[in-house]
Design a protein around this motif. Sequence first.
Motif, mmCIF file in Angstrom:
data_model
loop_
_atom_site.group_PDB
_atom_site.id
_atom_site.type_symbol
_atom_site.label_atom_id
_atom_site.label_comp_id
_atom_site.label_asym_id
_atom_site.label_seq_id
_atom_site.Cartn_x
_atom_site.Cartn_y
_atom_site.Cartn_z
ATOM 1 N N ILE A 117 0.875 -1.185 0.000
ATOM 2 C CA ILE A 117 0.000 0.000 0.000
ATOM 3 C C ILE A 117 0.903 1.222 0.000
ATOM 4 N N CYS A 118 0.695 2.113 -0.957
ATOM 5 C CA CYS A 118 1.501 3.335 -1.048
ATOM 6 C C CYS A 118 1.289 4.187 0.213
ATOM 7 N N PHE A 119 2.337 4.912 0.580
ATOM 8 C CA PHE A 119 2.200 5.814 1.731
ATOM 9 C C PHE A 119 2.889 7.141 1.454
ATOM 10 N N MET A 120 2.950 7.497 0.163
ATOM 11 C CA MET A 120 3.498 8.819 -0.117
ATOM 12 C C MET A 120 2.457 9.883 0.245
ATOM 13 N N CYS A 121 1.200 9.474 0.386
ATOM 14 C CA CYS A 121 0.188 10.321 1.022
ATOM 15 C C CYS A 121 -0.770 9.392 1.733
ATOM 16 N N THR A 122 -1.826 9.922 2.356
ATOM 17 C CA THR A 122 -2.697 9.051 3.156
ATOM 18 C C THR A 122 -3.767 8.342 2.368
ATOM 19 N N VAL A 123 -3.843 8.555 1.068
ATOM 20 C CA VAL A 123 -4.933 7.936 0.305
ATOM 21 C C VAL A 123 -4.791 6.408 0.287
ATOM 22 N N ARG A 124 -3.580 5.907 0.445
ATOM 23 C CA ARG A 124 -3.322 4.464 0.579
ATOM 24 C C ARG A 124 -3.718 3.664 -0.653
ATOM 25 N N CYS A 125 -3.230 4.070 -1.813
ATOM 26 C CA CYS A 125 -3.537 3.291 -3.015
ATOM 27 C C CYS A 125 -2.821 1.949 -2.936
ATOM 28 N N PRO A 126 -3.499 0.875 -3.361
ATOM 29 C CA PRO A 126 -2.840 -0.433 -3.416
ATOM 30 C C PRO A 126 -1.797 -0.442 -4.534
ATOM 31 N N ALA B 252 -2.604 2.482 -12.171
ATOM 32 C CA ALA B 252 -2.213 3.903 -12.098
ATOM 33 C C ALA B 252 -1.521 4.244 -10.776
ATOM 34 N N LEU B 253 -0.648 5.226 -10.850
ATOM 35 C CA LEU B 253 0.067 5.737 -9.682
ATOM 36 C C LEU B 253 0.265 7.232 -9.947
ATOM 37 N N CYS B 254 0.235 8.056 -8.910
ATOM 38 C CA CYS B 254 0.470 9.478 -9.165
ATOM 39 C C CYS B 254 1.968 9.775 -9.070
ATOM 40 N N ALA B 255 2.327 11.013 -9.369
ATOM 41 C CA ALA B 255 3.748 11.396 -9.367
ATOM 42 C C ALA B 255 4.378 11.145 -7.997
ATOM 43 N N LYS B 256 3.618 11.439 -6.945
ATOM 44 C CA LYS B 256 4.169 11.257 -5.589
ATOM 45 C C LYS B 256 4.408 9.782 -5.303
ATOM 46 N N GLY B 257 3.478 8.955 -5.757
ATOM 47 C CA GLY B 257 3.636 7.514 -5.553
ATOM 48 C C GLY B 257 4.885 7.002 -6.263
ATOM 49 N N SER B 258 5.126 7.486 -7.479
ATOM 50 C CA SER B 258 6.327 7.070 -8.212
ATOM 51 C C SER B 258 7.585 7.552 -7.511
ATOM 52 N N ALA C 31 -5.608 17.951 -5.650
ATOM 53 C CA ALA C 31 -5.590 17.360 -4.297
ATOM 54 C C ALA C 31 -6.219 15.990 -4.476
ATOM 55 N N LEU C 32 -5.413 15.069 -4.963
ATOM 56 C CA LEU C 32 -5.990 13.937 -5.682
ATOM 57 C C LEU C 32 -6.114 12.662 -4.867
ATOM 58 N N GLU C 33 -7.027 11.850 -5.384
ATOM 59 C CA GLU C 33 -7.211 10.463 -4.943
ATOM 60 C C GLU C 33 -7.457 9.701 -6.240
ATOM 61 N N ILE C 34 -6.630 8.720 -6.514
ATOM 62 C CA ILE C 34 -6.619 8.135 -7.856
ATOM 63 C C ILE C 34 -7.943 7.472 -8.244
ATOM 64 N N ALA C 35 -8.460 6.586 -7.391
ATOM 65 C CA ALA C 35 -9.663 5.847 -7.793
ATOM 66 C C ALA C 35 -10.857 6.784 -8.022
HETATM 67 S S1 SF4 Z 1 -2.587 9.261 -4.334
HETATM 68 FE FE1 SF4 Z 1 -0.464 8.971 -5.053
HETATM 69 S S2 SF4 Z 1 0.823 9.310 -3.244
HETATM 70 FE FE2 SF4 Z 1 -1.270 9.020 -2.510
HETATM 71 S S3 SF4 Z 1 -1.393 6.854 -2.009
HETATM 72 FE FE3 SF4 Z 1 -2.120 7.078 -4.131
HETATM 73 S S4 SF4 Z 1 -0.291 6.782 -5.422
HETATM 74 FE FE4 SF4 Z 1 0.420 7.123 -3.329
#
Ligand code: SF4
Length: 696
Positions: free
Chosen positions: A8-17, A42-48, A174-178
């Motif tokens: 689970i990503c933790f570059m922000c709190t959205v916690r994308c799998p 998909a992944l955002c820039a912060k996740g990458s 101020a994103l949340e991917i899903a």
């Molecule tokens: S929005 Fe981006 S930084 Fe936040 S959990 Fe998802 S991929 Fe990671």
Amino acid sequence: MANKVYSICFMCTVRCPIEVLVANDDVVWIQGSRHVAGIEGALCAKGSAGLALLHDHERPQYPMIRTGPRGAGQWRRASWEEALDYAADKLREIIQEHGGQSVVFGERTNLNTHISKTFMKAIGSPNHFTHDALCKGSVNTAFRSLTGHADPQVGIDYANTRHIVMYGRNLFEALEIAPINNLLKAMEKGAKLTYIDPRVSVTATKADRYWMIRPGTDLALNYALIHTVLKERLYDAEYVNRWVSGLAELQAFVEPYTPEWAEKETGIPAAEIVALARETAEVKPKVVFHYGYRGAHHANEIYLRRSLIILNALMGSIEAQGGLFFKKGAAAVGRGDIGKYVSQEFPKISAPRFDGSGAEVFPIADSSHGNPQMLAYAIMHEDPYPIKALIANRFEPLQSIPDSAAVRRALDKLDLIVAIEVNYSEIAWYADVILPESIYLERADSIQMVSGLRPSLRIRQQAVSPRYDTKPAWLILKEIAQRLDLGQYFPYETIEDIWNFQLKDMGVKIEDFDAKGFVSLTDKAILWDRKDGIKFKTPSGKIELVSSLMENAGFPSFPEYQPVAVPPEGHFRMMVGRCAAHTHVSTQNNVLLSELVPENELWINPGPAGKLGIKDGAYVELASPLGTNGRIKAKVTEFIHPEAVFMLHGFGKTVPVQTRCYQKGASDALLQENVSDKVGGSPALDETLVQIRPVK
Ligand code: SF4
Ligand SMILES: Nc1nc2c(c(=O)[nH]1)N[C@H]1C(S)=C(S)[C@@H](COP(=O)(O)OP(=O)(O)OC[C@H]3O[C@@H](n4cnc5c(=O)[nH]c(N)nc54)[C@H](O)[C@@H]3O)O[C@H]1N2
Ligand SMILES: Nc1nc2c(c(=O)[nH]1)N[C@H]1C(S)=C(S)[C@@H](COP(=O)(O)OP(=O)(O)OC[C@H]3O[C@@H](n4cnc5c(=O)[nH]c(N)nc54)[C@H](O)[C@@H]3O)O[C@H]1N2
Ligand SMILES: [Mo]
């Protein structure tokens, strides 16, 4: 050959799998999970940029104990034994002399919050707080006042909506991917987006209708929308008759708030307000008036957030496909609840909270989260008792609480500051001891219960071994507790022990996560029956427009609207927010992200900029009632209302070892006055008026 680790990503709190590809104990690639709807790789820039965090040498690499004055940057390297002994010895002395309540613990809610809360219960302190009030506390209270449920129990069915109206909910930055992917799919099928913001954000550029509203006047707009919906009987009468109480009181209240009245206050033409009311009603109940994520804007925030939820109630869109829904958990599918260590028996704590949360200062705020904006006051005034120690875990009180100079002064009075961190944040630099946490790719955490239309469980697994001498927070806290002879509350040695404990009543095994990194508890979306089955948790079992929660505490449900004054000449309302490349105050020093957005800029309209002699790209100085604080580059643009200026949150950092962001841009928290919505519980982050002058 690379190995795939689900996490689970933790570059922000959205916690994308995520799926992490690992070779030779190093991360070679990260992408979003391809198995989760809405994410689909998909992944955002912060996740990458998680890869850059992993390899960053500008993060704490081993435990450190302060040797010079606070904040002077004089440290010595310590072993874990020494650093944990240091923290535990000081805590023991403080607790013996002043009681457990003199220790406060602040953290951004995370997967191990049940363990942090266990730590605080074990030491006998009621003072665990989260970031919640600083973020969406007033949204939380607004939901409880109307439906009895708090906002984390509510979700939005973006995929099936036909019209969504967003008020400064800048979803595409101020994103949340899903949610973004689901909304884009709905828009491809014809769903409409109306966006309202004094500033043309990226979300505004994607909208079918955009209104540049006068800052702070959204409540006037909503009263006029409600007025129109009731007058023209545009509401869902069947739903309202069954589920809503207090309609007559609402109708009488909004009577004077006509679209023509709102036009003068908001700058939005009356005819357009009426058109929006009619258009949204046509597709009800598949319509969403987005209640906002960061609900910490203005001092009357509770009433704005209530008005948004009321619009949804009138459209019948609460617990509707394409509208809002209540999130379903394990119980809804006949499973036992996820285990939490905080559910153990602890000695009773009699001291009140330090922050007046759920008590005299904020009577109806959510005291399970607390009100961190009271930290400086409580320390300085020893009210209600002396505070002696702060443990900051994944929380940055020196940038995330308004009037941060006052917070810094107050922290000086403490006997102990412990920072559990992954960065050299302002609070780490100001601490007495830094306990460096392994980053999310280097550690595993407690399992996540994902409540929703289709509840599931997700897991953060360790992808690689720690690059430096760091540990996970769940182990750090256990090891401090053991030194305080409280080890019995932490009956685990490994993460597998924690997982087994969490899963014991759920009928799920750890191996079940192997295939996809999550366990689905049902494949059918669960919506309650709209005729008879919606479980509102208010005393009446209905949506209470006249709220018993508020009225019993002496707060009116419908106070008269207070007009928003035009700022005096040369003054501007300072709005703040996020961009797609950064997470709050966490990522400004990231090698990749600092290149994308290296500093914040001050958006200002050309009209007032011209009068003040401010040129695009030139530096300006900012002053608020708290003093002159900060230097920032001006961005002169038509895309902002002339009464406001805007800057990104999270810049203006002062820690020299964060070389990439050191002294870049200005800090919003130094300028913001600490003014709160006393009913909802959030500080009003966009309420402060600032003055600007060119730097000579
Ligand atoms: S929005 Fe981006 S930084 Fe936040 S959990 Fe998802 S991929 Fe990671
Ligand atoms: N002035 C001002 N204040 C604000 C806001 C604002 O816009 N302006 N926004 C508000 C909002 S909406 C929110 S949600 C809050 C957020 O407030 P915070 O939670 O304080 O901010 P974050 O940047 O999310 O993270 C805080 C710290 O966690 C650290 N961290 C990151 N990952 C880890 C980890 O894995 N382990 C540990 N131990 N630490 C980690 C980061 O280095 C950072 O110093 O701030 C609120 N406060
Ligand atoms: N990239 C990225 N994404 C994130 C986060 C992050 O740090 N980075 N953080 C997450 C978190 S914790 C949160 S809380 C959310 C925040 O999500 P949002 O609340 O959508 O984000 P903000 O950037 O705070 O956006 C505030 C917007 O409100 C506008 N605004 C200011 N005053 C007014 C007003 O009076 N009326 C109206 N209508 N608009 C106004 C501002 O111009 C700005 O565009 O984002 C989440 N997603
Ligand atoms: Mo937030």
